[in-house]
Scaffold this motif. Structure first.
Motif, PDB file in Angstrom:
ATOM      1  N   ASN A 322      67.229  31.423  16.966  1.00 41.98           N
ATOM      2  CA  ASN A 322      67.494  30.303  16.063  1.00 41.98           C
ATOM      3  C   ASN A 322      68.215  30.697  14.781  1.00 41.98           C
ATOM      4  O   ASN A 322      69.150  30.030  14.351  1.00 41.98           O
ATOM      5  N   ASP A 323      67.800  31.799  14.163  1.00 38.27           N
ATOM      6  CA  ASP A 323      68.216  32.096  12.800  1.00 38.27           C
ATOM      7  C   ASP A 323      69.648  32.604  12.671  1.00 38.27           C
ATOM      8  O   ASP A 323      70.201  32.615  11.577  1.00 38.27           O
ATOM      9  N   TYR A 324      70.232  33.052  13.769  1.00 41.43           N
ATOM     10  CA  TYR A 324      71.543  33.697  13.663  1.00 41.43           C
ATOM     11  C   TYR A 324      72.615  32.972  14.466  1.00 41.43           C
ATOM     12  O   TYR A 324      73.633  33.539  14.849  1.00 41.43           O
ATOM     13  N   GLN A 325      72.412  31.672  14.696  1.00 39.33           N
ATOM     14  CA  GLN A 325      73.369  30.909  15.505  1.00 39.33           C
ATOM     15  C   GLN A 325      74.739  30.846  14.848  1.00 39.33           C
ATOM     16  O   GLN A 325      75.763  30.926  15.521  1.00 39.33           O
ATOM     17  N   ALA A 326      74.776  30.697  13.524  1.00 40.75           N
ATOM     18  CA  ALA A 326      76.064  30.623  12.826  1.00 40.75           C
ATOM     19  C   ALA A 326      76.865  31.892  13.044  1.00 40.75           C
ATOM     20  O   ALA A 326      78.057  31.860  13.337  1.00 40.75           O
ATOM     21  N   LEU A 327      76.195  33.039  12.928  1.00 41.82           N
ATOM     22  CA  LEU A 327      76.873  34.317  13.121  1.00 41.82           C
ATOM     23  C   LEU A 327      77.246  34.527  14.582  1.00 41.82           C
ATOM     24  O   LEU A 327      78.274  35.125  14.891  1.00 41.82           O
ATOM     25  N   GLU A 328      76.422  34.016  15.461  1.00 41.63           N
ATOM     26  CA  GLU A 328      76.694  34.147  16.899  1.00 41.63           C
ATOM     27  C   GLU A 328      77.946  33.370  17.294  1.00 41.63           C
ATOM     28  O   GLU A 328      78.775  33.846  18.075  1.00 41.63           O
ATOM     29  N   LEU A 329      78.096  32.171  16.727  1.00 41.62           N
ATOM     30  CA  LEU A 329      79.257  31.338  17.061  1.00 41.62           C
ATOM     31  C   LEU A 329      80.563  31.931  16.546  1.00 41.62           C
ATOM     32  O   LEU A 329      81.634  31.542  16.993  1.00 41.62           O
ATOM     33  N   LYS A 330      80.489  32.888  15.626  1.00 40.61           N
ATOM     34  CA  LYS A 330      81.685  33.551  15.113  1.00 40.61           C
ATOM     35  C   LYS A 330      81.857  34.965  15.661  1.00 40.61           C
ATOM     36  O   LYS A 330      82.751  35.679  15.241  1.00 40.61           O
ATOM     37  N   VAL A 332      79.900  37.576  15.322  1.00 38.15           N
ATOM     38  CA  VAL A 332      79.398  38.652  14.481  1.00 38.15           C
ATOM     39  C   VAL A 332      78.252  39.372  15.180  1.00 38.15           C
ATOM     40  O   VAL A 332      78.137  40.593  15.130  1.00 38.15           O
ATOM     41  N   VAL A 333      77.384  38.602  15.837  1.00 36.15           N
ATOM     42  CA  VAL A 333      76.275  39.172  16.592  1.00 36.15           C
ATOM     43  C   VAL A 333      76.297  38.631  18.019  1.00 36.15           C
ATOM     44  O   VAL A 333      76.890  37.582  18.289  1.00 36.15           O
ATOM     45  N   LYS A 334      75.644  39.345  18.897  1.00 38.29           N
ATOM     46  CA  LYS A 334      75.466  38.901  20.277  1.00 38.29           C
ATOM     47  C   LYS A 334      73.976  38.694  20.510  1.00 38.29           C
ATOM     48  O   LYS A 334      73.174  39.608  20.302  1.00 38.29           O
ATOM     49  N   VAL A 335      73.604  37.496  20.902  1.00 39.34           N
ATOM     50  CA  VAL A 335      72.201  37.173  21.175  1.00 39.34           C
ATOM     51  C   VAL A 335      71.983  37.174  22.680  1.00 39.34           C
ATOM     52  O   VAL A 335      72.725  36.527  23.427  1.00 39.34           O
ATOM     53  N   ILE A 336      70.968  37.915  23.117  1.00 40.42           N
ATOM     54  CA  ILE A 336      70.730  38.119  24.546  1.00 40.42           C
ATOM     55  C   ILE A 336      69.366  37.562  24.929  1.00 40.42           C
ATOM     56  O   ILE A 336      68.335  38.025  24.415  1.00 40.42           O
ATOM     57  N   PRO A 337      69.313  36.545  25.796  1.00 40.15           N
ATOM     58  CA  PRO A 337      68.014  36.025  26.252  1.00 40.15           C
ATOM     59  C   PRO A 337      67.201  37.119  26.943  1.00 40.15           C
ATOM     60  O   PRO A 337      67.751  37.932  27.699  1.00 40.15           O
ATOM     61  N   SER A 338      65.899  37.142  26.662  1.00 38.43           N
ATOM     62  CA  SER A 338      65.050  38.190  27.231  1.00 38.43           C
ATOM     63  C   SER A 338      63.653  37.643  27.475  1.00 38.43           C
ATOM     64  O   SER A 338      62.786  37.670  26.608  1.00 38.43           O
ATOM     65  N   GLY A 339      63.425  37.119  28.688  1.00 36.46           N
ATOM     66  CA  GLY A 339      62.097  36.646  29.081  1.00 36.46           C
ATOM     67  C   GLY A 339      61.540  35.573  28.180  1.00 36.46           C
ATOM     68  O   GLY A 339      60.363  35.644  27.790  1.00 36.46           O
ATOM     69  N   GLY A 340      62.346  34.592  27.792  1.00 38.12           N
ATOM     70  CA  GLY A 340      61.883  33.525  26.915  1.00 38.12           C
ATOM     71  C   GLY A 340      62.046  33.841  25.443  1.00 38.12           C
ATOM     72  O   GLY A 340      61.919  32.955  24.598  1.00 38.12           O
ATOM     73  N   LEU A 341      62.306  35.104  25.119  1.00 44.13           N
ATOM     74  CA  LEU A 341      62.586  35.520  23.748  1.00 44.13           C
ATOM     75  C   LEU A 341      64.056  35.918  23.655  1.00 44.13           C
ATOM     76  O   LEU A 341      64.824  35.679  24.578  1.00 44.13           O
ATOM     77  N   PHE A 342      64.450  36.547  22.532  1.00 44.28           N
ATOM     78  CA  PHE A 342      65.851  36.900  22.354  1.00 44.28           C
ATOM     79  C   PHE A 342      65.998  38.272  21.687  1.00 44.28           C
ATOM     80  O   PHE A 342      65.216  38.631  20.815  1.00 44.28           O
TER      81      PHE A 342
END
Length: 415
Positions: A322-330, A332-342
């Motif tokens: 949730n907290d890094y969606q803005a950076l993810e859309l640009k 800057v970071v890559k968010v990886i789903p992991s068993g219901g967490l990230f």
């Protein structure tokens, strides 16, 4: 003018154009969108991006996947920055400084009008010091060989779009200046407000400045509590503070930084070139001050950031999703789903270094800054914008469309 400075101005101006219906600066608009996409898809290392992820990143940067993306991809391929493949593209590893350089190159090599060069020149010139409209017209007319009547029209249109700022200083003269410079150098406005502070208000301001020097970033609510709402509003209006917003499913959260924390080391376009780092600082401060422990509240910021900067992955935690969606859309970071967490990985280490330095010391003057991030983030409201809008504490859920974009970026459309 350095190529990376020119590229930063082009990306800045490109974003301004997107907020209008203007068609006069098509060369800047095109190069700016090329730079925005390149910034979103590139990282420190060579990456493979699926077509589904590419479309999602394009939409997140206000680029039409059907009408604009194919032309931009063709240009990036011509510049040998990407390698096309079946269902995906390979993106060369680029620093943010290199992205800015390439943006300038794309602009120079694309067809554009001389008055487009003129607004870039004037933007940089008015950042050195304010310039009268009479001298500005003479400057761009002589340098870019355009008639003075066209130079006047260029000046008026550029000011209306927001490439640079202007203020009437007499019945016959306007002052052309950079917004950052205005906040520092307009002694009349700043002096009037600061001199009107009572002894108690001045002491409260000193307290806030000391806290910002120590922590780098504070919540807006904590600053208003010390200064009071009316005093903060007056000081914010003269640019004494920057206010950034990050949003997630829990709502909007506002954070305060000092302009000098990001701009001491450079003499131009600091607000725009460092928006990614500002967004990261705001997100990190959210993680340290607002997010609950059970969601994955940040406890050891230095260790966490050093791991990310060195190429490691952090998590898993609920908050990362949730907290890094803005950076993810640009990108800057890559968010990886992991068993219901990230889990999360940092794709632009230079942004992380800037953010960590601000958190640690309150500014980045002591850091060796050679690479400037060059794109604004979606779902992040920059200090420039927060000066123009009324701040409200309303809750805004993440839209379905945004959720779908994030899912496409995270999974490549495979889930």
């Amino acid at each position: 003018m350095e190529n990376k400075i020119k590229g930063a101005w082009i990306m800045h101006h490109g974003r301004k154009i997107q907020a209008t219906t203007n068609q006069d600066f098509d060369g800047i608009s095109y190069a700016g969108k090329c730079g925005a996409l390149l910034s979103a898809i590139s990282g420190a290392n060579q990456e493979q991006i699926t077509n589904k992820q590419l479309d999602a990143l394009a939409r997140a940067n206000n680029i039409s996947p059907k009408a604009e993306l194919p032309v931009i991809i063709k240009e990036l391929e011509r510049q040998r920055l990407i390698l096309p493949g079946a269902g995906a593209i390979e993106v060369l590893g680029l620093s943010s400084s290199e992205v800015l350089n390439k943006t300038a190159t794309i602009f120079d090599e694309s067809e554009h009008d001389s008055y487009e060069d003129a607004v870039v020149t004037l933007s940089e010139r008015s950042s050195d010091s304010p310039i009268s409209d009479t001298l500005a017209i003479e400057l761009i007319s002589d340098l870019h060989h355009i008639p003075k009547t066209e130079a006047l029209s260029t000046l008026q249109l550029g000011s209306n779009i927001g490439f640079f700022d202007s203020e009437q200083i007499s019945s016959t003269e306007k002052l052309i200046f950079n917004g950052n410079l205005f906040r520092r150098e307009d002694a009349r406005k700043a002096s009037t407000i600061l001199n009107a502070l009572s002894a108690q208000e001045a002491e409260s301001l000193r307290e806030v400045n000391e806290k910002l020097d120590s922590h780098g970033c504070l919540t807006l609510a904590s600053v208003k509590k010390i200064l009071t709402e009316p005093v903060f509003a007056r000081l914010h209006s003269i640019g004494l503070f920057d206010v950034s917003m990050v949003g997630n499913e829990s709502g909007k959260n506002y954070f305060v930084t000092k302009p000098a924390a990001f701009s001491k080391f450079t003499n131009t376009i600091a607000d725009d070139a460092l928006d990614l780092a500002k967004a990261f600082v705001a997100s990190l401060t959210y993680g340290m001050t607002v997010s609950s422990y059970y969601r994955g509240r940040i406890q050891a910021i230095s260790l966490l950031m050093e791991k990310l900067i060195n190429g490691g992955t952090v998590g898993p935690a609920t908050a990362i999703g949730n907290d890094y969606q803005a950076l993810e859309l640009k990108g800057v970071v890559k968010v990886i789903p992991s068993g219901g967490l990230f889990k999360m990985k940092l794709l632009k280490p230079e942004v992380g270094r800037l953010a960590l330095e601000v958190i640690r010391s309150g500014n980045i003057t002591e850091g060796a800054v050679e690479q400037l991030p060059g794109a604004k983030v979606t779902k992040y409201v920059s200090p420039e914008e927060t000066r123009e809008v009324t701040r409200k504490n309303s809750t805004e859920a993440v839209k379905i469309k945004t959720r779908n974009l994030l899912n496409d970026i995270r999974t490549g459309g495979l889930s």
